[in-house]
Design an enzyme around this catalytic site. Structure first.
Site, PDB file in Angstrom:
ATOM      1  NE  ARG A 186      -9.248   8.556   4.300  1.00 10.46           N
ATOM      2  CZ  ARG A 186      -9.523   7.615   5.203  1.00 10.46           C
ATOM      3  NH1 ARG A 186      -8.740   6.577   5.360  1.00 10.46           N
ATOM      4  NH2 ARG A 186     -10.585   7.717   5.973  1.00 10.46           N
ATOM      5  NE  ARG A 225      -8.060  11.722   6.189  1.00 12.76           N
ATOM      6  CZ  ARG A 225      -8.543  10.860   7.095  1.00 12.76           C
ATOM      7  NH1 ARG A 225      -7.732  10.159   7.828  1.00 12.76           N
ATOM      8  NH2 ARG A 225      -9.830  10.730   7.273  1.00 12.76           N
ATOM      9  CG  HIS A 262      -7.815   4.188   0.891  1.00 13.07           C
ATOM     10  ND1 HIS A 262      -8.035   3.891   2.221  1.00 13.07           N
ATOM     11  CD2 HIS A 262      -8.992   4.678   0.426  1.00 13.07           C
ATOM     12  CE1 HIS A 262      -9.286   4.190   2.539  1.00 13.07           C
ATOM     13  NE2 HIS A 262      -9.887   4.682   1.464  1.00 13.07           N
ATOM     14  CD  GLU A 275      -7.605  -6.136   1.943  1.00  4.79           C
ATOM     15  OE1 GLU A 275      -7.696  -5.861   0.725  1.00  4.79           O
ATOM     16  OE2 GLU A 275      -6.827  -5.553   2.724  1.00  4.79           O
ATOM     17  CD  GLU A 282      -6.986  -0.141   0.345  1.00  4.72           C
ATOM     18  OE1 GLU A 282      -6.992   0.909   1.020  1.00  4.72           O
ATOM     19  OE2 GLU A 282      -6.306  -1.118   0.641  1.00  4.72           O
ATOM     20  CB  THR A 324     -10.070   1.461   6.759  1.00  5.91           C
ATOM     21  OG1 THR A 324      -9.437   2.209   5.730  1.00  5.91           O
ATOM     22  CG2 THR A 324     -11.443   1.023   6.318  1.00  5.91           C
ATOM     23  CG  HIS A 335       0.537   3.897   4.279  1.00  4.94           C
ATOM     24  ND1 HIS A 335      -0.030   4.119   5.510  1.00  4.94           N
ATOM     25  CD2 HIS A 335      -0.192   2.926   3.700  1.00  4.94           C
ATOM     26  CE1 HIS A 335      -1.055   3.300   5.669  1.00  4.94           C
ATOM     27  NE2 HIS A 335      -1.172   2.563   4.586  1.00  4.94           N
ATOM     28  CG  ASN A 373      -1.988   0.962   1.173  1.00  5.67           C
ATOM     29  OD1 ASN A 373      -1.776   2.054   0.662  1.00  5.67           O
ATOM     30  ND2 ASN A 373      -3.147   0.626   1.672  1.00  5.67           N
ATOM     31  CG  HIS A 381      -6.348  -2.140   9.107  1.00  7.63           C
ATOM     32  ND1 HIS A 381      -6.639  -1.032   8.357  1.00  7.63           N
ATOM     33  CD2 HIS A 381      -6.162  -1.702  10.361  1.00  7.63           C
ATOM     34  CE1 HIS A 381      -6.658   0.028   9.135  1.00  7.63           C
ATOM     35  NE2 HIS A 381      -6.371  -0.345  10.352  1.00  7.63           N
TER      36      HIS A 381
HETATM   37  N1  PXP Z   1      -6.216  -3.132   3.203  1.00  2.20           N
HETATM   38  C1  PXP Z   1      -7.152  -2.168   3.277  1.00  2.20           C
HETATM   39  C2  PXP Z   1      -8.479  -2.423   2.634  1.00  2.20           C
HETATM   40  C3  PXP Z   1      -6.883  -0.926   3.898  1.00  2.20           C
HETATM   41  O1  PXP Z   1      -7.815   0.033   3.942  1.00  2.20           O
HETATM   42  C4  PXP Z   1      -5.585  -0.706   4.422  1.00  2.20           C
HETATM   43  C5  PXP Z   1      -5.248   0.618   5.046  1.00  2.20           C
HETATM   44  O2  PXP Z   1      -5.109   1.592   4.058  1.00  2.20           O
HETATM   45  C6  PXP Z   1      -4.642  -1.739   4.309  1.00  2.20           C
HETATM   46  C7  PXP Z   1      -4.993  -2.946   3.724  1.00  2.20           C
HETATM   47  C8  PXP Z   1      -3.235  -1.576   4.800  1.00  2.20           C
HETATM   48  O3  PXP Z   1      -3.231  -1.394   6.182  1.00  2.20           O
HETATM   49  P1  PXP Z   1      -1.889  -0.972   6.910  1.00  2.20           P
HETATM   50  O4  PXP Z   1      -1.507   0.347   6.382  1.00  2.20           O
HETATM   51  O5  PXP Z   1      -2.270  -0.946   8.348  1.00  2.20           O
HETATM   52  O6  PXP Z   1      -0.871  -2.017   6.582  1.00  2.20           O
END
Ligand code: PXP
Length: 257
Positions: free
Chosen positions: A44, A48, A42, A148, A69, A100, A9, A6, A211
Site C-alpha cells: 500500500r 500500513r 499488497h 480480478e 497488488e 480495498t 495480512h 494473500n 475479497h
Molecule cells: N484480491 C485483491 C485485489 C485484494 O485487494 C484483496 C485484499 O487485500 C484480496 C484479493 C484478498 O481479500 P481478503 O483479504 O478479503 O481475502
C-alpha cells in the site's frame, strides 16, 4: 481452481506492534508445502502493512509466482518494475479505507501508462474490477492479461444473511434488507460473476476473483467454471490463529473443492 494466498495480512499483526514478528516471509515455505499456486501481497502507498523490504524479500525468495497488488500511482509502478513480480494487480486505494472497497476506475489517465510500463518490464497485468459488463470490455481494450473480480458485495450479502454481523457494530447499512431480498441479491451477484467470467474468458482474458472470500462462502465462487484463480487473505490468516497456517490453507483448499 488456483489459490493465491494473500500473506501480507500477517504483517497487519506485526505492524500493530511495530516490531519484527510475525514475519510474512515465514509463510512462504508453508504455502509451497501446501501446494498453493501463488503468493499475493499488497504494497500500500501508506505502507500500513507490508513494507518495501518485505516485498523485496518475498519476491526474491518465493519459489511460487508472486502477484503484487498496488495502486496506479507512478511511484508505485516504478517500485513494481524494480521488484519484478510475476504479475501486478492494479487496485484502487483510498487512504481512509480499511481494505480495498470496490474496483478500479478504468478511465483514469494513469492507467494506460501504468499498464504499458509494466508490460515493458515483462510483468503481466491484472485489473481489480467490479463485476460489470463495461469493466470487462474496458479491461479488454486496455490490453491486460488478467482481470480480478471484486467479490466484496457477494461476501457482504453472504455475511449479512449467514452471520450475526447484522447485530454488531460492523453491520452494513445498505444491506439492512429482508432475508428474501438478500437471497435474491446473492443470486444476482453469483449469476453476474458467472456470466461475466464466461464473457471475459471468451474474449481472451484470464479471470481471478477475490475479497471477503471465506470458508463458508467460497464454494459457490470456486464452482464457477470460468474463474481460474481465487486470491484469499483475511479468512485464511484469521483461521491460522486457531489451527496454524498449514491447516488453514489445507481447509481452504478443501472448501474450494
Ligand atoms: N484480491 C485483491 C485485489 C485484494 O485487494 C484483496 C485484499 O487485500 C484480496 C484479493 C484478498 O481479500 P481478503 O483479504 O478479503 O481475502
Amino acid at each position: 481452481m488456483k489459490l493465491g494466498v494473500n500473506i501480507d495480512h500477517i504483517a497487519v499483526l506485526r505492524e500493530a506492534r511495530r516490531i519484527y514478528d510475525p514475519n510474512p516471509l515465514d509463510a512462504l515455505n508453508i504455502c509451497e508445502k501446501c501446494g498453493v499456486d501463488q503468493i499475493t501481497i499488497h504494497l500500500r502507498e501508506d505502507r500500513r502493512h507490508i513494507q518495501d523490504s518485505d516485498a523485496l524479500a518475498i519476491i526474491k525468495q518465493s519459489k511460487l509466482p508472486v502477484n503484487l497488488e498496488c495502486a496506479i500511482e507512478s511511484s508505485m509502478i516504478d517500485i513494481a518494475c524494480n521488484l519484478k513480480p510475476t504479475r501486478v494487480t492494479l487496485v484502487p486505494e483510498k487512504r481512509a479505507e480499511v481494505t480495498t472497497e470496490g474496483g478500479l476506475s478504468l478511465y483514469d489517465n494513469r492507467l494506460e501508462l501504468a499498464i504499458d510500463k509494466l508490460h515493458e518490464n515483462n510483468i503481466e497485468v491484472s485489473l481489480f474490477i467490479d463485476p460489470t459488463n463495461e469493466a470487462v470490455e474496458r479491461s479488454k481494450e486496455l490490453g491486460v492479461e488478467w482481470i480480478e473480480f471484486h467479490t466484496g458485495l457477494y461476501a457482504n450479502i453472504y455475511a449479512t444473511l449467514h452471520t450475526n454481523i447484522r447485530n454488531s457494530h460492523h453491520a452494513i447499512k445498505e444491506l439492512d434488507l429482508s432475508n428474501q431480498i438478500l437471497e435474491q441479491k446473492l443470486q444476482v451477484e453469483l449469476e453476474k460473476l458467472d456470466t461475466l467470467s464466461k464473457k471475459a474468458n471468451s474474449i481472451g482474458l484470464k479471470v481471478a476473483a477475490g475479497h471477503g472470500l471465506n470458508y463458508d462462502n467460497v464454494n459457490a465462487i470456486a464452482s464457477l467454471q470460468y474463474i481460474e484463480e481465487l486470491n484469499i487473505g483475511q479468512s485464511i490468516i484469521a483461521r491460522s490463529i486457531w489451527i496454524g497456517l498449514e491447516n488453514a490453507i489445507n481447509e481452504m483448499m478443501a472448501a474450494m473443492k
